[in-house]
Design a protein around this motif. Structure first.
Motif, PDB file in Angstrom:
ATOM      1  N   GLU A   1       0.853  -1.184   0.000  1.00  0.00           N
ATOM      2  CA  GLU A   1       0.000   0.000   0.000  1.00  0.00           C
ATOM      3  C   GLU A   1       0.888   1.233   0.000  1.00  0.00           C
ATOM      4  OE1 GLU A   1      -2.980   0.263   3.011  1.00  0.00           O
ATOM      5  OE2 GLU A   1      -3.668  -1.778   2.627  1.00  0.00           O
ATOM      6  N   VAL A   2       0.536   2.194  -0.819  1.00  0.00           N
ATOM      7  CA  VAL A   2       1.354   3.398  -0.893  1.00  0.00           C
ATOM      8  C   VAL A   2       0.533   4.597  -0.412  1.00  0.00           C
ATOM      9  CG1 VAL A   2       2.868   2.556  -2.717  1.00  0.00           C
ATOM     10  CG2 VAL A   2       0.775   3.731  -3.323  1.00  0.00           C
ATOM     11  N   PRO A   3       1.180   5.481   0.311  1.00  0.00           N
ATOM     12  CA  PRO A   3       0.462   6.649   0.828  1.00  0.00           C
ATOM     13  C   PRO A   3       0.120   7.647  -0.275  1.00  0.00           C
ATOM     14  CG  PRO A   3       2.779   6.758   1.436  1.00  0.00           C
ATOM     15  CD  PRO A   3       2.569   5.438   0.753  1.00  0.00           C
ATOM     16  N   THR A   4      -0.959   8.362  -0.057  1.00  0.00           N
ATOM     17  CA  THR A   4      -1.342   9.434  -0.980  1.00  0.00           C
ATOM     18  C   THR A   4      -1.186  10.808  -0.329  1.00  0.00           C
ATOM     19  OG1 THR A   4      -3.647   9.200  -0.307  1.00  0.00           O
ATOM     20  CG2 THR A   4      -2.947   7.983  -2.274  1.00  0.00           C
ATOM     21  N   THR A   5      -0.836  10.810   0.945  1.00  0.00           N
ATOM     22  CA  THR A   5      -0.551  12.062   1.654  1.00  0.00           C
ATOM     23  C   THR A   5       0.723  11.879   2.475  1.00  0.00           C
ATOM     24  OG1 THR A   5      -1.908  11.434   3.558  1.00  0.00           O
ATOM     25  CG2 THR A   5      -2.978  12.748   1.840  1.00  0.00           C
TER      26      THR A   5
ATOM     27  N   PRO B   1      -1.537  18.786  -8.217  1.00  0.00           N
ATOM     28  CA  PRO B   1      -1.852  20.176  -7.852  1.00  0.00           C
ATOM     29  C   PRO B   1      -2.709  20.270  -6.581  1.00  0.00           C
ATOM     30  CG  PRO B   1      -2.151  19.867 -10.197  1.00  0.00           C
ATOM     31  CD  PRO B   1      -1.901  18.498  -9.609  1.00  0.00           C
ATOM     32  N   GLU B   2      -3.433  19.206  -6.259  1.00  0.00           N
ATOM     33  CA  GLU B   2      -4.261  19.186  -5.045  1.00  0.00           C
ATOM     34  C   GLU B   2      -3.447  18.800  -3.808  1.00  0.00           C
ATOM     35  OE1 GLU B   2      -6.180  19.050  -8.634  1.00  0.00           O
ATOM     36  OE2 GLU B   2      -5.140  17.264  -7.905  1.00  0.00           O
ATOM     37  N   GLY B   3      -2.185  18.458  -4.001  1.00  0.00           N
ATOM     38  CA  GLY B   3      -1.323  18.118  -2.870  1.00  0.00           C
ATOM     39  C   GLY B   3      -1.262  16.634  -2.549  1.00  0.00           C
ATOM     40  N   ALA B   4      -1.901  15.799  -3.344  1.00  0.00           N
ATOM     41  CA  ALA B   4      -1.876  14.352  -3.116  1.00  0.00           C
ATOM     42  C   ALA B   4      -0.650  13.742  -3.790  1.00  0.00           C
ATOM     43  CB  ALA B   4      -3.142  13.708  -3.670  1.00  0.00           C
ATOM     44  N   ILE B   5      -0.131  12.689  -3.211  1.00  0.00           N
ATOM     45  CA  ILE B   5       0.977  11.963  -3.828  1.00  0.00           C
ATOM     46  C   ILE B   5       0.368  11.093  -4.920  1.00  0.00           C
ATOM     47  CG2 ILE B   5       2.846  10.311  -3.485  1.00  0.00           C
ATOM     48  CD1 ILE B   5       2.771  11.150  -0.472  1.00  0.00           C
ATOM     49  N   SER B   6       0.635  11.432  -6.177  1.00  0.00           N
ATOM     50  CA  SER B   6       0.069  10.655  -7.278  1.00  0.00           C
ATOM     51  C   SER B   6       1.035   9.576  -7.760  1.00  0.00           C
ATOM     52  CB  SER B   6      -0.355  11.566  -8.433  1.00  0.00           C
ATOM     53  OG  SER B   6       0.709  12.374  -8.852  1.00  0.00           O
ATOM     54  N   LEU B   7       2.307   9.713  -7.429  1.00  0.00           N
ATOM     55  CA  LEU B   7       3.292   8.657  -7.674  1.00  0.00           C
ATOM     56  C   LEU B   7       4.227   8.640  -6.478  1.00  0.00           C
ATOM     57  CD1 LEU B   7       4.667   6.491  -9.444  1.00  0.00           C
ATOM     58  CD2 LEU B   7       6.018   8.341 -10.459  1.00  0.00           C
ATOM     59  N   PHE B   8       4.270   7.514  -5.793  1.00  0.00           N
ATOM     60  CA  PHE B   8       5.075   7.415  -4.571  1.00  0.00           C
ATOM     61  C   PHE B   8       6.494   6.930  -4.844  1.00  0.00           C
ATOM     62  CE2 PHE B   8       6.373   5.158  -0.637  1.00  0.00           C
ATOM     63  CZ  PHE B   8       6.357   6.244   0.228  1.00  0.00           C
ATOM     64  N   ARG B   9       6.656   6.064  -5.840  1.00  0.00           N
ATOM     65  CA  ARG B   9       7.978   5.475  -6.022  1.00  0.00           C
ATOM     66  C   ARG B   9       8.293   5.184  -7.486  1.00  0.00           C
ATOM     67  NH1 ARG B   9      11.765   2.623  -3.123  1.00  0.00           N
ATOM     68  NH2 ARG B   9      12.877   1.046  -4.286  1.00  0.00           N
ATOM     69  N   ALA B  10       9.349   5.804  -7.963  1.00  0.00           N
ATOM     70  CA  ALA B  10       9.971   5.461  -9.238  1.00  0.00           C
ATOM     71  C   ALA B  10      11.464   5.664  -9.027  1.00  0.00           C
ATOM     72  CB  ALA B  10       9.452   6.334 -10.365  1.00  0.00           C
ATOM     73  N   VAL B  11      12.285   4.815  -9.634  1.00  0.00           N
ATOM     74  CA  VAL B  11      13.736   4.926  -9.448  1.00  0.00           C
ATOM     75  C   VAL B  11      14.471   5.214 -10.756  1.00  0.00           C
ATOM     76  CG1 VAL B  11      13.802   3.554  -7.332  1.00  0.00           C
ATOM     77  CG2 VAL B  11      14.082   2.416  -9.552  1.00  0.00           C
ATOM     78  N   LYS B  12      13.733   5.339 -11.835  1.00  0.00           N
ATOM     79  CA  LYS B  12      14.327   5.698 -13.127  1.00  0.00           C
ATOM     80  C   LYS B  12      13.562   6.892 -13.684  1.00  0.00           C
ATOM     81  CE  LYS B  12      16.132   1.206 -14.332  1.00  0.00           C
ATOM     82  NZ  LYS B  12      17.538   1.450 -14.342  1.00  0.00           N
ATOM     83  N   ALA B  13      14.308   7.876 -14.170  1.00  0.00           N
ATOM     84  CA  ALA B  13      13.685   9.109 -14.653  1.00  0.00           C
ATOM     85  C   ALA B  13      12.832   8.893 -15.899  1.00  0.00           C
ATOM     86  CB  ALA B  13      14.755  10.165 -14.934  1.00  0.00           C
ATOM     87  N   ASP B  14      13.046   7.799 -16.608  1.00  0.00           N
ATOM     88  CA  ASP B  14      12.239   7.529 -17.796  1.00  0.00           C
ATOM     89  C   ASP B  14      11.131   6.500 -17.523  1.00  0.00           C
ATOM     90  OD1 ASP B  14      13.897   5.344 -17.526  1.00  0.00           O
ATOM     91  OD2 ASP B  14      14.676   5.403 -19.576  1.00  0.00           O
ATOM     92  N   ASP B  15      10.817   6.301 -16.251  1.00  0.00           N
ATOM     93  CA  ASP B  15       9.739   5.386 -15.883  1.00  0.00           C
ATOM     94  C   ASP B  15       8.421   5.926 -16.452  1.00  0.00           C
ATOM     95  OD1 ASP B  15       7.591   4.090 -14.440  1.00  0.00           O
ATOM     96  OD2 ASP B  15       9.063   3.488 -12.933  1.00  0.00           O
TER      97      ASP B  15
END
Length: 163
Positions: A21-25, A141-155
């Protein structure tokens, strides 16, 4: 015997789903963590987010000693050219403020820059589970975490989250 194996497999799958589970805040502790600005001022992560409220934010947690981070910089610069309305927020895990500032100049990194005083094991780093850098996160823009984890800039998940 076969049904027991299936039950055990399902149990592991369910436990794995819960663990992912990933957080959104952001946690309150992460929001209260303190960073350093380029001019040496202290600022909380909450204050940083408030500064860019209403905008999409790409967070790049990096360090100048990190080979993968440096290899990802051209891809981040390409993103900056493609997605001009995004705020590019770089959070440095460098070993010193001097090496952080030197790297910004050396690599010509454009964006908003902050030094993570507390390091990867501080409140922000613990919240984000910083087990690898570079680490990319996207805040809507609403302040929610829409992506919690990526480790490559071209993901592809980054591009999707920025849209």
């Amino acid at each position: 015997m076969k049904s027991i194996k299936i039950l055990v497999l399902l149990l592991f799958v369910c436990i794995g789903c819960k663990a992912q589970e990933v957080p959104t805040t952001f946690s309150q502790a992460a929001l209260e963590d303190t960073f350093t600005t380029l001019d040496g001022q202290e600022i909380s992560f909450q204050q940083i987010l408030t500064k860019y409220q209403g905008k999409t934010i790409l967070i790049d947690v990096w360090a100048s000693w990190c080979k993968d981070c440096l290899q990802g910089l051209p891809k981040v610069k390409s993103l900056q050219e493609q997605e001009k309305n995004v705020v590019y927020l770089f959070l440095s895990l460098d070993r010193s403020i001097e090496s952080w500032k030197f790297a910004l100049e050396k690599y010509g990194i454009a964006g908003e820059h902050y030094y993570m005083q507390s390091g990867r094991k501080g409140d922000f780093g613990s919240f984000a589970n910083l087990d690898w850098i570079p680490r990319y996160m996207v805040v809507s823009p609403e302040g929610a975490i829409s992506l919690f984890r990526a480790v490559k800039a071209d993901d592809p998940m980054i591009i999707e989250a920025l849209k």
